[in-house]
Scaffold this motif. Structure first.
Motif, PDB file in Angstrom:
ATOM      1  N   GLY A   1       0.476  87.168  27.421  1.00 52.41           N
ATOM      2  CA  GLY A   1       0.546  88.492  27.027  1.00 52.41           C
ATOM      3  C   GLY A   1       1.787  88.576  26.129  1.00 52.41           C
ATOM      4  N   LEU A   2       2.830  87.837  26.550  1.00 52.91           N
ATOM      5  CA  LEU A   2       4.115  87.844  25.852  1.00 52.91           C
ATOM      6  C   LEU A   2       3.965  87.311  24.350  1.00 52.91           C
ATOM      7  N   PHE A   3       2.876  86.501  24.296  1.00 59.97           N
ATOM      8  CA  PHE A   3       2.720  85.876  22.739  1.00 59.97           C
ATOM      9  C   PHE A   3       1.477  86.132  22.191  1.00 59.97           C
ATOM     10  N   THR A   4       0.732  87.327  22.675  1.00 58.09           N
ATOM     11  CA  THR A   4      -0.488  87.714  22.016  1.00 58.09           C
ATOM     12  C   THR A   4      -0.048  88.725  21.261  1.00 58.09           C
ATOM     13  N   PHE A   5      -0.225  88.722  19.841  1.00 60.89           N
ATOM     14  CA  PHE A   5       0.108  89.959  18.921  1.00 60.89           C
ATOM     15  C   PHE A   5      -1.206  90.460  18.433  1.00 60.89           C
ATOM     16  N   GLY A   6      -1.485  91.684  18.661  1.00 60.22           N
ATOM     17  CA  GLY A   6      -2.769  92.109  18.180  1.00 60.22           C
ATOM     18  C   GLY A   6      -3.916  92.389  19.164  1.00 60.22           C
TER      19      GLY A   6
ATOM     20  N   TYR B   1      -8.878  89.004  20.333  1.00 61.90           N
ATOM     21  CA  TYR B   1      -9.128  87.853  19.442  1.00 61.90           C
ATOM     22  C   TYR B   1      -7.852  87.110  19.328  1.00 61.90           C
TER      23      TYR B   1
ATOM     24  N   LEU C   1      -7.044  84.644  22.272  1.00 61.39           N
ATOM     25  CA  LEU C   1      -7.786  83.396  22.687  1.00 61.39           C
ATOM     26  C   LEU C   1      -7.276  82.159  22.540  1.00 61.39           C
TER      27      LEU C   1
ATOM     28  N   LEU D   1      -4.195  81.183  22.707  1.00 63.72           N
ATOM     29  CA  LEU D   1      -3.150  81.023  23.793  1.00 63.72           C
ATOM     30  C   LEU D   1      -4.086  80.704  25.113  1.00 63.72           C
TER      31      LEU D   1
ATOM     32  N   SER E   1       3.962  93.825  28.073  1.00 59.86           N
ATOM     33  CA  SER E   1       3.852  94.900  27.490  1.00 59.86           C
ATOM     34  C   SER E   1       4.556  96.047  27.896  1.00 59.86           C
TER      35      SER E   1
ATOM     36  N   PHE F   1       7.052  89.290  11.659  1.00 59.25           N
ATOM     37  CA  PHE F   1       5.657  89.778  12.056  1.00 59.25           C
ATOM     38  C   PHE F   1       4.605  89.102  11.034  1.00 59.25           C
TER      39      PHE F   1
ATOM     40  N   ILE G   1       4.259  85.861  11.909  1.00 57.49           N
ATOM     41  CA  ILE G   1       3.304  85.550  12.996  1.00 57.49           C
ATOM     42  C   ILE G   1       1.842  85.708  12.604  1.00 57.49           C
ATOM     43  N   ARG G   2       1.634  86.922  11.791  1.00 59.79           N
ATOM     44  CA  ARG G   2       0.171  86.985  11.495  1.00 59.79           C
ATOM     45  C   ARG G   2      -0.388  85.744  11.023  1.00 59.79           C
TER      46      ARG G   2
ATOM     47  N   VAL H   1       0.332  82.556  11.303  1.00 61.84           N
ATOM     48  CA  VAL H   1      -0.058  81.811  12.518  1.00 61.84           C
ATOM     49  C   VAL H   1      -1.303  82.020  13.191  1.00 61.84           C
ATOM     50  N   VAL H   2      -1.226  83.166  13.461  1.00 62.19           N
ATOM     51  CA  VAL H   2      -2.482  83.763  14.230  1.00 62.19           C
ATOM     52  C   VAL H   2      -3.726  83.602  13.526  1.00 62.19           C
TER      53      VAL H   2
ATOM     54  N   PRO I   1       4.410  92.009  21.340  1.00 55.53           N
ATOM     55  CA  PRO I   1       3.768  91.357  21.996  1.00 55.53           C
ATOM     56  C   PRO I   1       2.607  92.024  22.969  1.00 55.53           C
TER      57      PRO I   1
ATOM     58  N   ASN J   1      -0.567  98.103  25.202  1.00 57.67           N
ATOM     59  CA  ASN J   1       0.784  98.464  24.534  1.00 57.67           C
ATOM     60  C   ASN J   1       0.412  99.980  24.245  1.00 57.67           C
TER      61      ASN J   1
END
Lengths: 178, 172
Positions: free
Chosen positions: A15-20, A23, A26, A28, A88, A112, A115-116, A118-119, B54, B60
């Motif tokens: 949860g801490l490293f999911t951005f968006g 999908y 997945l 992670l 969250s 961000f 990060i995007r 990398v995602v 996050p 969120n």
């Protein structure tokens, strides 16, 4: 008791490293649940994900609940779900208190953007492997192509695509089911 | 009283919103009109923040909306309301799935669904790529990252942290 903590902590990290959306979670999820812990197989995750698309609720929660339940029944489901929502709740509560400063901070927007990227790369890498495994003949290739076209050009929702594939699976073309 | 209302409203959203986090948005618009908790303008901020913090998008947004309505307790109550329907429904479904996992019909159905799911992920990734990759520099970094991920196979968390650092250093 240990397994509940492990579930909570694993999904807390996810949860801490999911951005968006779901999908983004997945890659992670695969790394933690399939590679590191061996709690589920790739196929299982795909199935949870597809079911999560067409059952009520947020996909990522549905997938977390699935993994948790299969590992440690109801309490496992609760532990995994609480794990994924806790970051969250903490982060959003902190940010909501200082809303404007956060969004206008240049460092935050730059971070961000990185990060995007990398995602996107993580999803591409995962797609290569999942594609190789699941698109292996003409039939699966055809379903893949049809689903892609319907999603991008047909404007079909993911739930509709999954349900259509499910319906297709029910038709006994060559009487695979006796 | 607000807590109870929040819980009930978000339970409803959890029950009715099928799909990704953005699916909850129309329901939140509805809430903005019905209650004095937050207005439609705040909602756009909420989406922006939820996209770039996050955690799953839907969670969120629920936390945010609950917090706007009734502070920290509101955020927690709204989030719990949102996830409860998932928990109940998926636990039931998982039970059935465990029992019939090896049934040929179920195997066949999933054989049909899996390639479609790969297509769904590709479509979602493509949407994200259009947003993230907008010039030569970003495209180059994205390809570089992909190569690193593909060959070194380290934890995604490592790459995400690396991405954040690169973003700040290169002012993306």
């Amino acid at each position: 008791m240990k397994i509940y903590w492990q579930l909570f902590w694993t999904f807390f990290k996810i949860g801490l490293f999911t951005f968006g959306g779901g999908y983004a979670m997945l890659p992670l999820l695969r790394d933690e649940v399939v590679r590191k812990r061996a709690w589920a197989k790739d196929d299982d995750l795909m199935d949870y994900y597809s079911l999560g698309q067409c059952t009520p609720g947020i996909i990522s929660i549905n997938v977390a609940t699935f993994v948790g339940y299969n590992l440690a029944k109801k309490c496992g489901a609760v532990a995994a779900t609480l794990g994924i929502v806790t970051p969250s709740v903490i982060v959003i509560t902190l940010i909501a208190a200082v809303l404007n400063q956060f969004m206008e901070n240049a460092y935050v927007t730059h971070a961000f953007e990185g990060i995007r990227l990398v995602v996107v790369a993580l999803i591409a890498d995962m797609l290569l492997e999942l594609g190789k495994k699941n698109i292996c003949d003409y039939k699966s290739g055809g379903i893949f192509a049809a689903a892609l076209i319907l999603t991008i050009f047909g404007g079909w929702s993911p739930a509709m695509v999954v349900l259509a594939a499910l319906a297709l699976g029910l038709i006994p073309f060559r009487r695979m089911i006796k | 009283m607000t807590y109870l209302l929040l819980f009930a409203e978000f339970f409803k959203i959890g029950l009715l919103a099928v799909g990704g986090g953005l699916v909850t948005l129309p329901f939140l618009f509805d809430l903005a009109e019905k209650y004095p908790w937050f207005d439609v303008k705040t909602l756009t901020d909420m989406v922006a923040i939820s996209e770039s913090t996050p955690g799953p998008l839907g969670v969120n947004m629920a936390t945010y909306a609950g917090f706007s309505a009734a502070g920290i307790g509101g955020g927690i109550v709204a989030t719990l309301g949102l996830v409860l329907p998932s928990l109940l429904i998926i636990v039931l479904l998982a039970k059935v799935l465990q029992k019939y996992r090896n049934h040929p019909l179920l195997q066949r159905i999933f054989y049909f669904i899996r390639p479609a799911v790969v297509a769904l992920i590709l479509a979602a990734g493509w949407q994200l790529a259009k947003l993230a990759v907008f010039d030569v520099k970003t495209a180059f970094i994205c390809v570089l990252m992909f190569a690193a991920i593909h060959y070194f196979k380290r934890s995604p968390i490592l790459y995400i942290c690396l991405g954040a650092v690169l973003g700040i250093v290169l002012k993306l």
